[in-house]
Design an enzyme around this catalytic site. Sequence first.
Site, PDB file in Angstrom:
ATOM      1  N   TYR A 154       0.835  -1.209   0.000  1.00  0.00           N
ATOM      2  CA  TYR A 154       0.000   0.000   0.000  1.00  0.00           C
ATOM      3  C   TYR A 154       0.867   1.256   0.000  1.00  0.00           C
ATOM      4  O   TYR A 154       0.662   2.169  -0.796  1.00  0.00           O
ATOM      5  CB  TYR A 154      -0.907  -0.011   1.235  1.00  0.00           C
ATOM      6  CG  TYR A 154      -1.978   1.061   1.216  1.00  0.00           C
ATOM      7  CD1 TYR A 154      -3.282   0.737   0.819  1.00  0.00           C
ATOM      8  CD2 TYR A 154      -1.692   2.367   1.590  1.00  0.00           C
ATOM      9  CE1 TYR A 154      -4.258   1.718   0.796  1.00  0.00           C
ATOM     10  CE2 TYR A 154      -2.675   3.347   1.555  1.00  0.00           C
ATOM     11  CZ  TYR A 154      -3.964   3.014   1.162  1.00  0.00           C
ATOM     12  OH  TYR A 154      -4.928   3.976   1.140  1.00  0.00           O
TER      13      TYR A 154
ATOM     14  N   PHE B 167      -7.393  18.848 -25.270  1.00  0.00           N
ATOM     15  CA  PHE B 167      -8.043  17.539 -25.434  1.00  0.00           C
ATOM     16  C   PHE B 167      -9.418  17.567 -24.753  1.00  0.00           C
ATOM     17  O   PHE B 167      -9.652  18.363 -23.854  1.00  0.00           O
ATOM     18  CB  PHE B 167      -7.143  16.464 -24.818  1.00  0.00           C
ATOM     19  CG  PHE B 167      -7.666  15.078 -25.019  1.00  0.00           C
ATOM     20  CD1 PHE B 167      -7.761  14.541 -26.294  1.00  0.00           C
ATOM     21  CD2 PHE B 167      -8.072  14.304 -23.944  1.00  0.00           C
ATOM     22  CE1 PHE B 167      -8.251  13.256 -26.480  1.00  0.00           C
ATOM     23  CE2 PHE B 167      -8.563  13.016 -24.131  1.00  0.00           C
ATOM     24  CZ  PHE B 167      -8.651  12.493 -25.400  1.00  0.00           C
ATOM     25  N   ASP B 168     -10.330  16.692 -25.188  1.00  0.00           N
ATOM     26  CA  ASP B 168     -11.713  16.781 -24.688  1.00  0.00           C
ATOM     27  C   ASP B 168     -11.845  16.614 -23.173  1.00  0.00           C
ATOM     28  O   ASP B 168     -12.608  17.339 -22.534  1.00  0.00           O
ATOM     29  CB  ASP B 168     -12.666  15.852 -25.446  1.00  0.00           C
ATOM     30  CG  ASP B 168     -12.311  14.390 -25.328  1.00  0.00           C
ATOM     31  OD1 ASP B 168     -11.145  14.084 -25.007  1.00  0.00           O
ATOM     32  OD2 ASP B 168     -13.176  13.543 -25.566  1.00  0.00           O
TER      33      ASP B 168
ATOM     34  N   ASP C  16       0.430  18.610 -21.283  1.00  0.00           N
ATOM     35  CA  ASP C  16      -0.426  17.433 -21.384  1.00  0.00           C
ATOM     36  C   ASP C  16       0.389  16.487 -22.271  1.00  0.00           C
ATOM     37  O   ASP C  16       0.440  16.633 -23.486  1.00  0.00           O
ATOM     38  CB  ASP C  16      -1.764  17.810 -22.034  1.00  0.00           C
ATOM     39  CG  ASP C  16      -2.665  16.599 -22.227  1.00  0.00           C
ATOM     40  OD1 ASP C  16      -2.193  15.473 -22.022  1.00  0.00           O
ATOM     41  OD2 ASP C  16      -3.839  16.790 -22.614  1.00  0.00           O
TER      42      ASP C  16
ATOM     43  N   ALA D   2       0.638  13.147 -23.022  1.00  0.00           N
ATOM     44  CA  ALA D   2       0.274  11.775 -23.405  1.00  0.00           C
ATOM     45  C   ALA D   2       1.163  11.196 -24.514  1.00  0.00           C
ATOM     46  O   ALA D   2       1.568  10.044 -24.459  1.00  0.00           O
ATOM     47  CB  ALA D   2      -1.196  11.738 -23.841  1.00  0.00           C
TER      48      ALA D   2
ATOM     49  N   LYS E 196      -0.974   5.933 -23.439  1.00  0.00           N
ATOM     50  CA  LYS E 196      -0.469   6.292 -24.775  1.00  0.00           C
ATOM     51  C   LYS E 196       1.017   5.920 -24.849  1.00  0.00           C
ATOM     52  O   LYS E 196       1.333   4.764 -25.020  1.00  0.00           O
ATOM     53  CB  LYS E 196      -0.687   7.783 -25.046  1.00  0.00           C
ATOM     54  CG  LYS E 196      -2.012   8.352 -24.523  1.00  0.00           C
ATOM     55  CD  LYS E 196      -3.199   7.927 -25.335  1.00  0.00           C
ATOM     56  CE  LYS E 196      -4.544   8.314 -24.715  1.00  0.00           C
ATOM     57  NZ  LYS E 196      -4.717   9.665 -24.226  1.00  0.00           N
TER      58      LYS E 196
ATOM     59  N   HIS F  65     -20.217  12.739 -26.683  1.00  0.00           N
ATOM     60  CA  HIS F  65     -19.907  11.776 -27.744  1.00  0.00           C
ATOM     61  C   HIS F  65     -19.800  10.330 -27.266  1.00  0.00           C
ATOM     62  O   HIS F  65     -20.035   9.406 -28.025  1.00  0.00           O
ATOM     63  CB  HIS F  65     -18.631  12.181 -28.500  1.00  0.00           C
ATOM     64  CG  HIS F  65     -17.412  12.270 -27.637  1.00  0.00           C
ATOM     65  ND1 HIS F  65     -17.239  13.251 -26.691  1.00  0.00           N
ATOM     66  CD2 HIS F  65     -16.310  11.495 -27.566  1.00  0.00           C
ATOM     67  CE1 HIS F  65     -16.078  13.069 -26.093  1.00  0.00           C
ATOM     68  NE2 HIS F  65     -15.498  12.016 -26.606  1.00  0.00           N
TER      69      HIS F  65
END
Length: 458
Positions: free
Chosen positions: A73, A125-126, A216, A218, A259, A450
């Site tokens: 943990y 990004f969304d 961001d 990714a 990704k 979407h």
Amino acid sequence: MNQQPYAEPWRVKMVEPLKILSKAERETKIKAAEYNLFNLAAEDVYIDLLTDSGTGAMSDRQWSALMQGDESYAGSRSFIEMKKTIQELLGFEYVLPTHQGRAAENVLFSALIKPQDIIPGNAHFDTTKGHIEFRQATAVDCTVDEATDMNLELPFKGNVDLTKLEACIAKYGVEKIPFVILTITCNTGGGQPVSMANIKAVSAICKEHKIPMIFDAARFAENAYFIKTREQGYQQHSIKEIVREMFSYADGMTMSAKKDAIINIGGFIALRDRELYRACSTFNIMFEGYLTYGGMSGRDMAALAAGLREGTEFEYLQARIAQVKYLGDEISKLGIQIVKPAGGHAIYVDALSFFPQIEQKQYPAQVLGVALYVEAGVRGVEIGTVMADRDPKTREERLPKMELLRLAIPRRVYTNNHMDVVAWGLKQIWEKRESYKGLKIKYEAPIMRHFTATFEQL
Ligand SMILES: *Cc1c(COP(=O)(O)O)cnc(C)c1O
């Protein structure tokens, strides 16, 4: 020329058989799915190009790392290994694991964003935009105008327009701007990279105004590959050197490890500032889990560390990006318009020129996605009006400049024979393109519609 042909720097050790339905069976399936490709059972898809997120093939090294994961943990060895890898490859001191990229956004944005804030960036990004708007803040797109001209073959169409960024800062003021977010590569803009020069320039503007710059990240490794192969002065640098330099300009990053870390689930936040790390830690514990696992299992963190190393090898990136380009070339040869140049992880087909008879509010890119599934069992995803969603204030539909079907290619999963099937499927539709009609939305969620919207055929 007597040059040795190119082939992938890996061989296949395990295979996963695929089922191929008949066209009639697929017609029944997509009708039952109410014309939303997310609603299909994956088993009913032959070639799944819905996303490159969490769909990559792990290596034998990653699978063996899984077996050695430490599930403690607190203070798990796998966490320490992951943190060391991130410190070494990306150069950030503080690391918080999260269960995926949007969770990293949720934690970091909880610490940084207030209502009415402004977050400039390059085509957010969304989920990033969703997490910004959910906090009553606004994402301001400062991408270069060239990004929306899909015929312009420019090397770095993910770049920020520095004039737009300066104007945004002048208009809203630094107090309203908690950070600038730079998406590398720019997913929404077609998988287009950001140049090192642009990263440097954005960073300089941010420093001048004392605004933190966050990546961001990714697809940071694919971005580094494009810098190496396209930007003056980087040909002799290794991917790992380029990656180190890219991140040296940032104050922090969010990562969807699904990704470029080539794992099935996972993400993290990496930061330089201890105070921000502490602020995020509280939210991480509330939303994700304790600081040394944050929603991931020990084995996933071990595979993440191995994946980050493999994902930043030049030979791997070359194979991946060559395959994306191969698909793009095969589609272009048919006379079908795609976003050029080919991006790092996906090919984007222009639905407006494909179906000029279907107006944008009848979702031509969604129509193309449905048609490609019916013809060839290939699943792509709409990046157009459905995904652009409604304006949070006026509730009007936002009509994006580009209406695209994205064909995202999972890492190390399909061969170029599969890519030939994709191009063949598009050819079948192209030859009878006048016969297609639009779609109408039956149900939509208030945000990020979407994923769950349902449609009927007009
Ligand atoms: C996938 C992605 C995210 C969100 O990550 P998830 O792991 O899907 O939650 C954020 N930004 C970009 C650019 C992405 O591609």
